[in-house]
Design an enzyme around this catalytic site. Structure first.
Site, PDB file in Angstrom:
ATOM      1  N   ILE A 117       0.839  -0.978   0.106  1.00 55.27           N
ATOM      2  CA  ILE A 117       0.061  -0.099  -0.093  1.00 55.27           C
ATOM      3  C   ILE A 117       0.670   1.251  -0.180  1.00 55.27           C
ATOM      4  O   ILE A 117       0.325   2.235  -0.206  1.00 55.27           O
ATOM      5  CB  ILE A 117      -0.907  -0.179   1.171  1.00 55.27           C
ATOM      6  CG1 ILE A 117      -2.259   0.925   1.031  1.00 55.27           C
ATOM      7  CG2 ILE A 117      -0.278   0.257   2.597  1.00 55.27           C
ATOM      8  CD1 ILE A 117      -3.244   0.634   2.050  1.00 55.27           C
ATOM      9  N   ASN A 154      11.848  -7.991   6.943  1.00 56.86           N
ATOM     10  CA  ASN A 154      12.054  -7.315   7.940  1.00 56.86           C
ATOM     11  C   ASN A 154      11.561  -8.122   9.298  1.00 56.86           C
ATOM     12  O   ASN A 154      10.555  -8.440   9.125  1.00 56.86           O
ATOM     13  CB  ASN A 154      11.353  -5.920   7.886  1.00 56.86           C
ATOM     14  CG  ASN A 154      11.788  -4.879   6.860  1.00 56.86           C
ATOM     15  OD1 ASN A 154      13.097  -4.889   6.321  1.00 56.86           O
ATOM     16  ND2 ASN A 154      10.954  -4.153   6.301  1.00 56.86           N
ATOM     17  N   GLY A 203      13.126  -3.299  11.304  1.00 51.68           N
ATOM     18  CA  GLY A 203      12.046  -2.447  10.318  1.00 51.68           C
ATOM     19  C   GLY A 203      10.620  -3.077  10.030  1.00 51.68           C
ATOM     20  O   GLY A 203       9.890  -2.585   9.448  1.00 51.68           O
ATOM     21  N   GLN A 204      10.458  -4.174  10.941  1.00 46.38           N
ATOM     22  CA  GLN A 204       8.845  -4.891  10.802  1.00 46.38           C
ATOM     23  C   GLN A 204       8.045  -3.835  11.325  1.00 46.38           C
ATOM     24  O   GLN A 204       7.937  -3.706  12.662  1.00 46.38           O
ATOM     25  CB  GLN A 204       9.039  -6.175  11.475  1.00 46.38           C
ATOM     26  CG  GLN A 204       7.892  -6.855  10.822  1.00 46.38           C
ATOM     27  CD  GLN A 204       7.955  -8.562  11.407  1.00 46.38           C
ATOM     28  OE1 GLN A 204       8.981  -8.774  12.151  1.00 46.38           O
ATOM     29  NE2 GLN A 204       6.847  -9.207  10.967  1.00 46.38           N
ATOM     30  N   HIS A 263       6.331 -11.719   5.967  1.00 43.82           N
ATOM     31  CA  HIS A 263       6.212 -11.542   4.714  1.00 43.82           C
ATOM     32  C   HIS A 263       7.479 -10.903   3.735  1.00 43.82           C
ATOM     33  O   HIS A 263       8.494 -10.478   4.746  1.00 43.82           O
ATOM     34  CB  HIS A 263       5.195 -10.424   4.326  1.00 43.82           C
ATOM     35  CG  HIS A 263       5.595  -8.870   5.141  1.00 43.82           C
ATOM     36  ND1 HIS A 263       5.407  -9.009   6.477  1.00 43.82           N
ATOM     37  CD2 HIS A 263       6.279  -7.731   4.744  1.00 43.82           C
ATOM     38  CE1 HIS A 263       5.816  -7.807   6.908  1.00 43.82           C
ATOM     39  NE2 HIS A 263       6.314  -7.135   5.934  1.00 43.82           N
ATOM     40  N   HIS A 303       9.136  -8.837   0.949  1.00 47.78           N
ATOM     41  CA  HIS A 303       8.975  -7.593   0.143  1.00 47.78           C
ATOM     42  C   HIS A 303       9.802  -7.818  -1.074  1.00 47.78           C
ATOM     43  O   HIS A 303      11.073  -8.273  -1.240  1.00 47.78           O
ATOM     44  CB  HIS A 303       9.753  -6.324   0.448  1.00 47.78           C
ATOM     45  CG  HIS A 303       9.071  -5.620   1.804  1.00 47.78           C
ATOM     46  ND1 HIS A 303       8.244  -4.624   1.823  1.00 47.78           N
ATOM     47  CD2 HIS A 303       9.149  -6.255   3.238  1.00 47.78           C
ATOM     48  CE1 HIS A 303       7.932  -4.357   3.101  1.00 47.78           C
ATOM     49  NE2 HIS A 303       8.464  -5.262   3.890  1.00 47.78           N
TER      50      HIS A 303
HETATM   51  P1  DGP Z   1       7.194  -4.341   7.151  1.00 48.26           P
HETATM   52  O1  DGP Z   1       7.711  -2.676   7.600  1.00 48.26           O
HETATM   53  O2  DGP Z   1       8.506  -5.166   6.792  1.00 48.26           O
HETATM   54  O3  DGP Z   1       6.643  -5.072   8.332  1.00 48.26           O
HETATM   55  O4  DGP Z   1       6.193  -3.960   6.046  1.00 48.26           O
HETATM   56  C1  DGP Z   1       4.998  -3.974   5.997  1.00 48.26           C
HETATM   57  C2  DGP Z   1       4.497  -3.404   4.884  1.00 48.26           C
HETATM   58  O5  DGP Z   1       2.995  -3.519   4.752  1.00 48.26           O
HETATM   59  C3  DGP Z   1       4.735  -1.958   4.605  1.00 48.26           C
HETATM   60  O6  DGP Z   1       5.468  -1.867   3.357  1.00 48.26           O
HETATM   61  C4  DGP Z   1       3.121  -1.260   4.239  1.00 48.26           C
HETATM   62  C5  DGP Z   1       2.408  -2.622   4.006  1.00 48.26           C
HETATM   63  N1  DGP Z   1       0.988  -2.367   4.414  1.00 48.26           N
HETATM   64  C6  DGP Z   1       0.519  -2.255   5.643  1.00 48.26           C
HETATM   65  N2  DGP Z   1      -0.721  -2.291   5.822  1.00 48.26           N
HETATM   66  C7  DGP Z   1      -1.336  -2.524   4.485  1.00 48.26           C
HETATM   67  C8  DGP Z   1      -2.337  -2.717   3.949  1.00 48.26           C
HETATM   68  O7  DGP Z   1      -3.403  -2.797   4.532  1.00 48.26           O
HETATM   69  N3  DGP Z   1      -2.581  -3.372   2.653  1.00 48.26           N
HETATM   70  C9  DGP Z   1      -1.296  -3.347   1.866  1.00 48.26           C
HETATM   71  N4  DGP Z   1      -1.397  -3.814   0.652  1.00 48.26           N
HETATM   72  N5  DGP Z   1      -0.132  -3.093   2.343  1.00 48.26           N
HETATM   73  C10 DGP Z   1      -0.151  -2.875   3.754  1.00 48.26           C
END
Ligand code: DGP
Length: 113
Positions: free
Chosen positions: A30, A86, A92-93, A99, A101
């Protein structure tokens, strides 16, 4: 269900889903930080990589193969891409559902930056 990725998996929250199978879902981040920014997520909830055990080795490998296939389908396999996991707050999580990236479409700085 409090986990946002579990809600996306359950169809209770929207996402631009690019791929799904019985073990994995992949959807666009997102808040993209690169022209291609896809999250590859196990259907099963793991808080982080710290929760993965030897029994989950096949799943861990599957996540990598899905990432490789997506990189090909998105046309970035040859130009290059980066996979990031992360882990924990200093890693940085921010979403505590494991997940990967998949980042591509621009030159990445040195990984330690
Ligand atoms: P991290 O920081 O590694 O935990 O990455 C989490 C990622 O998840 C961050 O880049 C933004 C994404 N994210 C958070 N909420 C949502 C959501 O509701 N939908 C989507 N598509 N991505 C999300």
């Amino acid at each position: 269900m409090s986990c946002i990725f579990c809600r996306i998996i359950a169809g209770q929250a929207p996402a631009e889903v690019l791929y799904r199978d019985d073990r994995t879902i992949a959807f666009r981040d997102i808040h993209p930080v690169a022209p291609v920014h896809v999250l590859i997520v196990p259907i099963q909830h793991f808080d982080s990589l710290n929760s993965l055990s030897e029994e989950d080795e096949a799943l861990a490998g599957h996540l990598l193969v899905v990432a490789r296939r997506l990189a090909e389908e998105l046309g970035v396999a040859r130009s290059g891409y980066r996979l990031v996991i992360n882990t924990g707050s200093e890693g940085g999580q921010t979403v505590f559902h494991l997940h990967l990236h998949l980042l591509a479409g621009r030159r990445m700085p040195f990984a330690g930056d």
